[in-house]
Design an enzyme around this catalytic site. Structure first.
Site, short mmCIF file in Angstrom:
data_model
loop_
_atom_site.label_atom_id
_atom_site.label_comp_id
_atom_site.label_asym_id
_atom_site.label_seq_id
_atom_site.Cartn_x
_atom_site.Cartn_y
_atom_site.Cartn_z
N HIS A 91 0.83 -1.20 0.00
CA HIS A 91 0.00 0.00 0.00
C HIS A 91 0.86 1.26 0.00
CE1 HIS A 91 -2.42 3.09 2.29
NE2 HIS A 91 -3.19 2.86 1.24
N GLU A 94 2.07 1.77 -3.47
CA GLU A 94 1.00 2.30 -4.32
C GLU A 94 0.96 3.82 -4.26
OE1 GLU A 94 -3.38 3.51 -3.70
OE2 GLU A 94 -3.08 1.45 -3.00
N HIS A 95 1.13 4.38 -3.07
CA HIS A 95 1.17 5.83 -2.92
C HIS A 95 2.40 6.43 -3.60
CE1 HIS A 95 -1.87 7.02 0.31
NE2 HIS A 95 -2.08 5.72 0.15
N GLU A 171 -4.27 8.34 6.94
CA GLU A 171 -5.27 7.43 6.37
C GLU A 171 -5.63 6.33 7.36
OE1 GLU A 171 -5.79 4.51 2.44
OE2 GLU A 171 -4.01 5.79 2.65
#
Length: 465
Positions: A91, A94-95, A171
């Site tokens: 994740h 991905e950022h 997040e």
């Protein structure tokens, strides 16, 4: 760009149409890419698949009636592929891939696509990661160049790592403030425990905070290899042109690698061992209680998945479902109540979610357990199974109304199943589901011990499975 569709190749004896193009790979000499026509579906367009020498796969569905194209890069890497200290790396990556390459800054990546009215995004799951763009057909060359650039050649600058670390921690905190989301993670952890499937896709503050650029870089270059990647596109396009543009976009990058075979889809065995049924409570002073009750289901390749889809539709898949009618319509106990099935390569889940006032939780759970037991013991009626089959077929076909869903179908078929099931074949498989199929499966799955996850103003001892 004018609307175009490639002329189909003559099929070989196996019903597919092979062709070859050539180009120079990093290893030197002449490399060959093999192309086949997978289908010419009356409900869609012509689907073709090319395997590049590096093992990277390109699938397209040409739909000349559309004026847009959805383009996606799918990597067979998700949160379950991380070690404990790496939790959240997929994740995190991905950022970071949107933060800049040797050719573009982060602003240029976003502004170039937005300048033509397009959109880009990405998401990480437990078993794969997807980067995608949706643009007008005439802007497909730009989308291919930008998306391939960011996936193949990201810099992962140290300053960007620190910036995105802060974003991800926010997040995670935001997710913790959403009890309706948190309860799903709590349930998965209750079933899978310490297994990678039980971990949060985002990781936790404890794993993300100390993660170094070197760890992320190692994960990136070790996992984002050509054999692990599927590129899919659907809309008004020409397959050969897409393949040519992809090859150009990845030339000279780590994805322009030595010859290799595509990675096989994730193995279904051995099956994941799940924890014994348990109850997990996250005490929070919320106005609404969020509960999930469920158990292990079936894996992604189990032929009974079509029967499970029908069962799910009837039990809690819509406004006419048993649970919705009993708990919301007749008794007004909850605003949201539904069942769902999650399937992985080697495991699966079946569960029921409800959100209700804390004082109504006991009644909602009692009604849910009673309905699950009733269906396990008595099964569904012929009329209910027919309705559930109609829901399955309708939702699938209606879901193919846009290029994004068609692009996803191509990629998931290749990445998760190793095959693209034609639309007619899928509808036929649903039609073949019998009342007995559904009821035998219901008796097996719904009789399994159930785990319970609760987020709300309760204590750990307030519930029992």
């Amino acid at each position: 760009m004018s609307r175009a569709i490639s002329a189909p190749f003559p099929p070989d004896r196996r019903g597919v149409a092979p062709s070859r193009d050539t180009g120079a790979g990093r290893s030197g000499g002449t490399a060959r890419a093999v192309t086949r026509t997978l289908s010419d579906d009356p409900l869609g367009g012509t689907v073709r698949r090319t395997v590049l020498p590096s093992g990277l796969r390109v699938l397209t569905e040409a739909i000349p009636a559309m004026r847009s194209v959805s383009f996606g890069i799918w990597v067979a890497v998700g949160s379950r592929d991380e070690t404990g200290p790496q939790a959240g790396a997929a994740h995190f990556l991905e950022h970071l891939l949107f933060k800049g390459t040797h050719k573009r800054t982060a602003l240029e990546i976003s502004s170039q696509i937005e300048a033509v009215g397009g959109e880009t995004n990405a998401f990480t799951t437990k078993e794969y990661t997807c980067y995608y763009a949706r643009v007008l057909d005439e802007d497909l060359p730009l989308a291919i160049d930008v998306m391939c650039d960011l996936v193949a050649d990201s810099l992962l600058e140290p300053a960007d790592v620190e910036t995105e670390r802060g974003v991800i921690l926010e997040e995670i905190a935001m997710h913790d403030d959403e009890p309706g989301d948190e309860v799903h993670d709590l349930f998965v952890q209750a079933v899978y425990g310490d297994h990678p499937l039980g971990r949060l896709i985002s990781g936790t503050a404890e794993t993300v905070t100390p993660m170094t650029r070197r760890q992320i870089q190692s994960f990136y270059r070790g996992r984002y290899t050509a054999p692990q990647i599927v590129i899919a596109a659907a809309g008004n396009l020409d397959h050969a042109a897409v393949v040519k543009m992809v090859r150009q976009a990845v030339r000279g990058t780590p994805l322009d690698s030595d010859p290799a075979s595509p990675a096989p889809h994730r193995a279904a065995t051995p099956a994941v061992r799940t924890k014994p049924a348990t109850t997990v409570v996250e005490p929070k002073e919320t106005e609404q209680a969020h509960v999930i009750i469920g158990c292990p289901g079936i894996d992604r390749l189990d032929d009974r998945r079509f029967a499970l889809g029908v069962l799910n539709n009837v039990l809690g898949g819509g406004m006419s479902s048993r649970l919705f009618q009993e708990i919301r319509e007749q008794r007004g106990l909850a605003y949201s109540v539904y069942s769902y099935a999650s399937q992985y390569a080697d495991s699966g889940l079946f569960a029921v979610y409800a959100g209700c006032a804390p004082g109504k939780v006991d009644e909602v759970l009692a009604l849910t357990r009673a309905e699950l037991a009733r269906v396990a013991a008595d099964g569904l009626t012929e009329a209910e199974v027919a309705r559930g089959k109609g829901m399955s077929k309708g939702s699938f076909v209606l879901g193919l109304e846009d290029t994004g869903s068609r692009m996803s179908r191509l990629a998931k078929g290749e990445l998760l199943y190793g095959d693209l099931m034609p639309v007619d074949e899928l509808l036929r498989r649903v039609d073949e589901v019998t009342v007995e199929d559904v009821n035998v499966l219901a008796a097996e799955v719904l009789s399994r011990p159930m785990s319970l996850a609760v987020v709300g103003p309760f204590g750990a001892g307030d519930f029992a499975v």
